[in-house]
Design a protein around this motif. Structure first.
Motif, PDB file in Angstrom:
ATOM      1  N   LEU A  80     -17.112  43.197  -1.596  1.00  0.00           N
ATOM      2  CA  LEU A  80     -16.441  42.680  -0.408  1.00  0.00           C
ATOM      3  C   LEU A  80     -17.503  42.200   0.557  1.00  0.00           C
ATOM      4  O   LEU A  80     -18.611  42.700   0.577  1.00  0.00           O
ATOM      5  CB  LEU A  80     -15.588  43.768   0.241  1.00  0.00           C
ATOM      6  N   SER A  81     -17.161  41.266   1.362  1.00  0.00           N
ATOM      7  CA  SER A  81     -18.130  40.708   2.289  1.00  0.00           C
ATOM      8  C   SER A  81     -18.399  41.683   3.427  1.00  0.00           C
ATOM      9  O   SER A  81     -17.485  42.012   4.179  1.00  0.00           O
ATOM     10  CB  SER A  81     -17.621  39.385   2.845  1.00  0.00           C
ATOM     11  N   PRO A  82     -19.636  42.139   3.598  1.00  0.00           N
ATOM     12  CA  PRO A  82     -19.925  43.052   4.700  1.00  0.00           C
ATOM     13  C   PRO A  82     -19.792  42.398   6.068  1.00  0.00           C
ATOM     14  O   PRO A  82     -19.695  43.074   7.079  1.00  0.00           O
ATOM     15  CB  PRO A  82     -21.357  43.497   4.442  1.00  0.00           C
ATOM     16  N   VAL A  83     -19.758  41.063   6.088  1.00  0.00           N
ATOM     17  CA  VAL A  83     -19.573  40.369   7.358  1.00  0.00           C
ATOM     18  C   VAL A  83     -18.146  40.570   7.856  1.00  0.00           C
ATOM     19  O   VAL A  83     -17.894  40.679   9.039  1.00  0.00           O
ATOM     20  CB  VAL A  83     -19.876  38.864   7.186  1.00  0.00           C
ATOM     21  N   ASP A  84     -17.191  40.678   6.941  1.00  0.00           N
ATOM     22  CA  ASP A  84     -15.787  40.805   7.303  1.00  0.00           C
ATOM     23  C   ASP A  84     -15.364  42.246   7.560  1.00  0.00           C
ATOM     24  O   ASP A  84     -14.315  42.482   8.133  1.00  0.00           O
ATOM     25  CB  ASP A  84     -14.905  40.230   6.209  1.00  0.00           C
ATOM     26  N   ILE A  85     -16.154  43.222   7.078  1.00  0.00           N
ATOM     27  CA  ILE A  85     -15.802  44.630   7.234  1.00  0.00           C
ATOM     28  C   ILE A  85     -16.947  45.353   7.907  1.00  0.00           C
ATOM     29  O   ILE A  85     -18.060  45.356   7.414  1.00  0.00           O
ATOM     30  CB  ILE A  85     -15.503  45.289   5.883  1.00  0.00           C
ATOM     31  N   GLU A  86     -16.652  45.951   9.044  1.00  0.00           N
ATOM     32  CA  GLU A  86     -17.664  46.703   9.778  1.00  0.00           C
ATOM     33  C   GLU A  86     -17.286  48.174   9.758  1.00  0.00           C
ATOM     34  O   GLU A  86     -16.161  48.538  10.094  1.00  0.00           O
ATOM     35  CB  GLU A  86     -17.746  46.205  11.214  1.00  0.00           C
ATOM     36  N   MET A  98       0.844  -1.166   0.000  1.00  0.00           N
ATOM     37  CA  MET A  98       0.000   0.000   0.000  1.00  0.00           C
ATOM     38  C   MET A  98       0.895   1.236   0.000  1.00  0.00           C
ATOM     39  O   MET A  98       1.827   1.335   0.782  1.00  0.00           O
ATOM     40  CB  MET A  98      -0.893  -0.019   1.236  1.00  0.00           C
ATOM     41  N   ARG A  99       0.558   2.176  -0.856  1.00  0.00           N
ATOM     42  CA  ARG A  99       1.370   3.377  -1.005  1.00  0.00           C
ATOM     43  C   ARG A  99       0.623   4.580  -0.437  1.00  0.00           C
ATOM     44  O   ARG A  99      -0.518   4.836  -0.794  1.00  0.00           O
ATOM     45  CB  ARG A  99       1.674   3.582  -2.471  1.00  0.00           C
ATOM     46  N   ILE A 100       1.292   5.315   0.419  1.00  0.00           N
ATOM     47  CA  ILE A 100       0.702   6.512   1.009  1.00  0.00           C
ATOM     48  C   ILE A 100       1.391   7.727   0.392  1.00  0.00           C
ATOM     49  O   ILE A 100       2.616   7.808   0.366  1.00  0.00           O
ATOM     50  CB  ILE A 100       0.879   6.542   2.543  1.00  0.00           C
ATOM     51  N   THR A 101       0.596   8.630  -0.118  1.00  0.00           N
ATOM     52  CA  THR A 101       1.166   9.839  -0.715  1.00  0.00           C
ATOM     53  C   THR A 101       0.808  11.045   0.138  1.00  0.00           C
ATOM     54  O   THR A 101      -0.242  11.088   0.767  1.00  0.00           O
ATOM     55  CB  THR A 101       0.629  10.056  -2.139  1.00  0.00           C
ATOM     56  N   ASN A 102       1.700  11.974   0.137  1.00  0.00           N
ATOM     57  CA  ASN A 102       1.434  13.241   0.824  1.00  0.00           C
ATOM     58  C   ASN A 102       0.790  14.185  -0.186  1.00  0.00           C
ATOM     59  O   ASN A 102       1.465  14.739  -1.030  1.00  0.00           O
ATOM     60  CB  ASN A 102       2.722  13.863   1.375  1.00  0.00           C
ATOM     61  N   ARG A 103      -0.492  14.295  -0.082  1.00  0.00           N
ATOM     62  CA  ARG A 103      -1.243  15.115  -1.014  1.00  0.00           C
ATOM     63  C   ARG A 103      -1.495  16.481  -0.394  1.00  0.00           C
ATOM     64  O   ARG A 103      -1.912  16.587   0.751  1.00  0.00           O
ATOM     65  CB  ARG A 103      -2.571  14.434  -1.312  1.00  0.00           C
ATOM     66  N   LYS A 104      -1.218  17.531  -1.150  1.00  0.00           N
ATOM     67  CA  LYS A 104      -1.481  18.869  -0.659  1.00  0.00           C
ATOM     68  C   LYS A 104      -2.968  19.162  -0.816  1.00  0.00           C
ATOM     69  O   LYS A 104      -3.579  18.816  -1.818  1.00  0.00           O
ATOM     70  CB  LYS A 104      -0.681  19.905  -1.435  1.00  0.00           C
ATOM     71  N   THR A 105      -3.499  19.774   0.196  1.00  0.00           N
ATOM     72  CA  THR A 105      -4.891  20.184   0.116  1.00  0.00           C
ATOM     73  C   THR A 105      -4.937  21.709   0.104  1.00  0.00           C
ATOM     74  O   THR A 105      -4.109  22.373   0.734  1.00  0.00           O
ATOM     75  CB  THR A 105      -5.710  19.665   1.307  1.00  0.00           C
ATOM     76  N   ASN A 106      -5.888  22.235  -0.596  1.00  0.00           N
ATOM     77  CA  ASN A 106      -6.035  23.678  -0.688  1.00  0.00           C
ATOM     78  C   ASN A 106      -7.021  24.174   0.353  1.00  0.00           C
ATOM     79  O   ASN A 106      -8.181  23.789   0.346  1.00  0.00           O
ATOM     80  CB  ASN A 106      -6.516  24.083  -2.079  1.00  0.00           C
ATOM     81  N   PHE A 107      -6.525  24.986   1.240  1.00  0.00           N
ATOM     82  CA  PHE A 107      -7.368  25.601   2.244  1.00  0.00           C
ATOM     83  C   PHE A 107      -7.312  27.106   2.031  1.00  0.00           C
ATOM     84  O   PHE A 107      -6.240  27.679   1.870  1.00  0.00           O
ATOM     85  CB  PHE A 107      -6.887  25.284   3.669  1.00  0.00           C
ATOM     86  N   LYS A 108      -8.453  27.706   2.045  1.00  0.00           N
ATOM     87  CA  LYS A 108      -8.509  29.151   1.929  1.00  0.00           C
ATOM     88  C   LYS A 108      -8.530  29.729   3.338  1.00  0.00           C
ATOM     89  O   LYS A 108      -9.405  29.411   4.126  1.00  0.00           O
ATOM     90  CB  LYS A 108      -9.759  29.579   1.154  1.00  0.00           C
ATOM     91  N   GLU A 109      -7.543  30.552   3.622  1.00  0.00           N
ATOM     92  CA  GLU A 109      -7.474  31.160   4.941  1.00  0.00           C
ATOM     93  C   GLU A 109      -8.560  32.228   5.059  1.00  0.00           C
ATOM     94  O   GLU A 109      -8.706  33.085   4.200  1.00  0.00           O
ATOM     95  CB  GLU A 109      -6.110  31.786   5.164  1.00  0.00           C
ATOM     96  N   VAL A 110      -9.312  32.143   6.121  1.00  0.00           N
ATOM     97  CA  VAL A 110     -10.393  33.106   6.337  1.00  0.00           C
ATOM     98  C   VAL A 110      -9.800  34.343   6.996  1.00  0.00           C
ATOM     99  O   VAL A 110      -9.180  34.241   8.057  1.00  0.00           O
ATOM    100  CB  VAL A 110     -11.493  32.495   7.231  1.00  0.00           C
ATOM    101  N   PRO A 111      -9.967  35.508   6.358  1.00  0.00           N
ATOM    102  CA  PRO A 111      -9.398  36.715   6.957  1.00  0.00           C
ATOM    103  C   PRO A 111     -10.160  37.133   8.205  1.00  0.00           C
ATOM    104  O   PRO A 111     -11.352  36.867   8.346  1.00  0.00           O
ATOM    105  CB  PRO A 111      -9.556  37.766   5.853  1.00  0.00           C
ATOM    106  N   LYS A 112      -9.447  37.786   9.106  1.00  0.00           N
ATOM    107  CA  LYS A 112     -10.091  38.287  10.319  1.00  0.00           C
ATOM    108  C   LYS A 112     -10.941  39.504   9.956  1.00  0.00           C
ATOM    109  O   LYS A 112     -10.655  40.201   8.990  1.00  0.00           O
ATOM    110  CB  LYS A 112      -9.039  38.656  11.359  1.00  0.00           C
ATOM    111  N   PRO A 113     -11.974  39.763  10.746  1.00  0.00           N
ATOM    112  CA  PRO A 113     -12.824  40.921  10.462  1.00  0.00           C
ATOM    113  C   PRO A 113     -12.049  42.238  10.592  1.00  0.00           C
ATOM    114  O   PRO A 113     -11.080  42.334  11.337  1.00  0.00           O
ATOM    115  CB  PRO A 113     -13.919  40.847  11.523  1.00  0.00           C
ATOM    116  N   ILE A 114     -12.509  43.230   9.848  1.00  0.00           N
ATOM    117  CA  ILE A 114     -11.896  44.555   9.844  1.00  0.00           C
ATOM    118  C   ILE A 114     -12.903  45.554  10.389  1.00  0.00           C
ATOM    119  O   ILE A 114     -14.084  45.495  10.060  1.00  0.00           O
ATOM    120  CB  ILE A 114     -11.491  44.954   8.411  1.00  0.00           C
ATOM    121  N   LEU A 115     -12.431  46.482  11.200  1.00  0.00           N
ATOM    122  CA  LEU A 115     -13.265  47.559  11.715  1.00  0.00           C
ATOM    123  C   LEU A 115     -12.751  48.873  11.160  1.00  0.00           C
ATOM    124  O   LEU A 115     -11.547  49.147  11.202  1.00  0.00           O
ATOM    125  CB  LEU A 115     -13.217  47.604  13.248  1.00  0.00           C
ATOM    126  N   ILE A 116     -13.664  49.684  10.612  1.00  0.00           N
ATOM    127  CA  ILE A 116     -13.340  51.025  10.147  1.00  0.00           C
ATOM    128  C   ILE A 116     -14.176  51.993  10.981  1.00  0.00           C
ATOM    129  O   ILE A 116     -15.402  51.945  10.943  1.00  0.00           O
ATOM    130  CB  ILE A 116     -13.648  51.201   8.651  1.00  0.00           C
TER     131      ILE A 116
END
Length: 87
Positions: free
Chosen positions: A40-46, A1-19
């Motif tokens: 832009l996502s209004p959830v991430d920018i206040e 049995m062969r095990i491979t190290n497969r890269k997975t793509n994860f999108k880093e979620v940015p922290k919210p911004i306050l203006i």
């Protein structure tokens, strides 16, 4: 049995911004419309116009908001603000 190290793509979620704005009308309206126009996502920018008009009041208000949000983030296990901008 062969095990491979497969890269997975994860999108880093940015922290919210306050203006924080010095007025509750024109600056807030302008920034919210830009957020909408740029899709832009209004959830991430206040945008908050609750500060007084003096620069020191804007900064103090932003510091107070960060402290309050940090406390709420611990209680609700949510993200703290990543960046805070004073306009």
């Amino acid at each position: 049995m062969r095990i491979t190290n497969r890269k997975t793509n994860f999108k880093e979620v940015p922290k919210p911004i306050l203006i924080v704005c010095e007025d509750s009308k024109s600056s807030v309206f302008y920034l919210r419309s830009k957020i909408r126009d740029l899709r832009l996502s209004p959830v991430d920018i206040e945008v908050d116009g609750g500060a007084d008009s003096s620069p020191s009041s804007v900064v103090k208000y932003a510091i107070d908001r960060k402290k309050e949000q940090k406390r709420q983030a611990k209680e609700n296990q949510t993200e703290e603000y990543g960046d805070i901008y004073c306009v």
